[in-house]
Design an enzyme around this catalytic site. Sequence first.
Site, PDB file in Angstrom:
ATOM      1  N   ARG A  35     -11.901 -10.732 -47.581  1.00 29.11           N
ATOM      2  CA  ARG A  35     -12.960 -11.517 -46.952  1.00 29.11           C
ATOM      3  C   ARG A  35     -12.374 -12.532 -45.977  1.00 29.11           C
ATOM      4  O   ARG A  35     -11.400 -13.210 -46.247  1.00 29.11           O
ATOM      5  CB  ARG A  35     -13.769 -12.235 -48.026  1.00 29.11           C
ATOM      6  CG  ARG A  35     -14.879 -13.152 -47.484  1.00 29.11           C
ATOM      7  CD  ARG A  35     -14.432 -14.590 -47.369  1.00 29.11           C
ATOM      8  NE  ARG A  35     -15.563 -15.485 -47.030  1.00 29.11           N
ATOM      9  CZ  ARG A  35     -15.430 -16.767 -46.725  1.00 29.11           C
ATOM     10  NH1 ARG A  35     -14.230 -17.320 -46.699  1.00 29.11           N
ATOM     11  NH2 ARG A  35     -16.495 -17.496 -46.447  1.00 29.11           N
TER      12      ARG A  35
ATOM     13  N   SER B   5      -9.080 -26.846 -51.387  1.00 26.23           N
ATOM     14  CA  SER B   5      -9.758 -25.888 -50.505  1.00 26.23           C
ATOM     15  C   SER B   5      -8.955 -25.587 -49.242  1.00 26.23           C
ATOM     16  O   SER B   5      -9.371 -24.793 -48.413  1.00 26.23           O
ATOM     17  CB  SER B   5     -11.145 -26.416 -50.118  1.00 26.23           C
ATOM     18  OG  SER B   5     -11.035 -27.631 -49.401  1.00 26.23           O
TER      19      SER B   5
ATOM     20  N   THR C  99      -7.926 -23.316 -44.007  1.00 29.36           N
ATOM     21  CA  THR C  99      -8.647 -23.170 -45.271  1.00 29.36           C
ATOM     22  C   THR C  99      -8.011 -22.088 -46.124  1.00 29.36           C
ATOM     23  O   THR C  99      -7.302 -21.222 -45.619  1.00 29.36           O
ATOM     24  CB  THR C  99     -10.124 -22.795 -45.016  1.00 29.36           C
ATOM     25  OG1 THR C  99     -10.834 -22.731 -46.240  1.00 29.36           O
ATOM     26  CG2 THR C  99     -10.227 -21.453 -44.310  1.00 29.36           C
TER      27      THR C  99
ATOM     28  N   THR D 188     -17.783 -26.725 -41.154  1.00 26.37           N
ATOM     29  CA  THR D 188     -17.288 -26.579 -42.524  1.00 26.37           C
ATOM     30  C   THR D 188     -18.450 -26.198 -43.415  1.00 26.37           C
ATOM     31  O   THR D 188     -19.604 -26.543 -43.131  1.00 26.37           O
ATOM     32  CB  THR D 188     -16.640 -27.891 -43.011  1.00 26.37           C
ATOM     33  OG1 THR D 188     -16.101 -27.704 -44.327  1.00 26.37           O
ATOM     34  CG2 THR D 188     -17.635 -29.042 -43.031  1.00 26.37           C
ATOM     35  N   GLY D 189     -18.166 -25.471 -44.483  1.00 28.23           N
ATOM     36  CA  GLY D 189     -19.241 -25.090 -45.396  1.00 28.23           C
ATOM     37  C   GLY D 189     -19.243 -23.611 -45.705  1.00 28.23           C
ATOM     38  O   GLY D 189     -18.178 -22.990 -45.812  1.00 28.23           O
TER      39      GLY D 189
END
Length: 355
Positions: A243, A81, A233, A266-267
Site C-alpha cells: 500500500r 508515524s 511517513t 496529513t491524515g
Amino acid sequence: MAAAAAGRGGGWRWRLVAPVLLVVLQLAGAASAASLPLVINTWAFRKAAETAWRVLQLGGSELDAVERGCGQCEIDQCDGSVGYGGSPDESGETTLDAMIMDGNTMEVGAVADLRHVKNAIGVARKVIEYTKHTLLVGESASLFAVRMGFPYEDLTTQKSLSVYSEWLNQSCQPNYWKNVVPDSSKSCGPYKRPEKVTYKEEQTFSQRSVHNHDTIGMVVIGGSGTVASGTSTNGAVHKIPGRVGDSPIAGAGSYADSTAGGAAATGDGDVMMRFLPSYQAVEYMRMGTDPTVACQKVISRIHKYAPKFFGAIICANTTGSYGAACNKIPGFTQFHFMVSSPLLSQPTEQVVDCI
C-alpha cells in the site's frame, strides 16, 4: 489662470511627494517580506521545525531545510508515524514513504514502500539529484538507496513487534480488507474473493486519529520567495503490504511552486490522495486566495464526498502568509502545527479549530 496655476502647483507638489510615497511603498513591501523566510510543518513536531529553521539560518537552501527537518522526524520516530520502528504492516514490517519537491524547477524526488533504509527523505532527494525519474518503489528503491551510500538495516524494533503481536491477538482488527472471505471484520486472513460478492457500504470513521498522525509535511519558503516542500511517513498501521498513500505523491502529500506557494497534507491518505489537496490549495493561492481560505476550501471539497475523513492541510504563499485547516470528526476537533519566521522568537506551535 488660477486653475492652471493650481495645476502647475499641484504638479510641483506631486514631484516632492512622489519620492516620499515611493519610499513608503518600499517600506511597506519590506515589512511584508519581513515574514520571510518561513518554515511551517504539520503537527507539533518541534525538533523538526527547529532543525529546518537552523538550516536556513546557517545559509542552507530551502531543499536542505525540508530534507533535514523531515529527516529529524525520521530520527526521532515522531509519534511512531514517521521513520523506522512504527506502523507495521500486515506482515509486521515497517516500510517508508517520502517525497521532496523543488518549487523553482518543479522537480520531485519520491520513494514509496521503501524497505531497510531509515532516511527516506534523504533517498527521495537523491532521486532528484541522480536520476531522471520522479518516484522509485519497493525493494528496487532500497537497492538504489544502497548505491547512493545509505546503510541497509532492519527497520523493525521491539515496539513495532509488540504492536504487531497485539494486533494478531485481536483477530487482526482493525484492517483494510473488505468484501472478502473469511470475514475480515472478525478474523485474520489469508483472505480471498468470495464465490458471490456482496458489496457492503462501510460508513465507519477513519482508522487514523490524532494519536496516529500518519505524516510530517513541511513547507519552506526562503527570503526571496523560493518554495520547497516535503513529506515523510511510515504509512497506515496494519496496511496491506504494498500500500502507498498520499505522502509520496506530488500534489497529494505536498506541492511547491515558487510562483504561488506550497502546501502539505496529513491524515487518511487513501481518501485524501484522490483529491490532490496540496496541488489544489496551491492553485487557489495562485488565484489570490488567502492561505487559510485555500486550506478550508480543500478540506470542504473532500468533506463533500467523505464527511468522516481524518485529515488536515497547511498552506503558505510566497509572501509568507500561511494558514491551516482540518476536518472535524469525533476525537479530532483541533489541528496543531509548527511555524517558524522572523516575526516569532522561536519555532511556535499554533492551533486551528477544525471545520
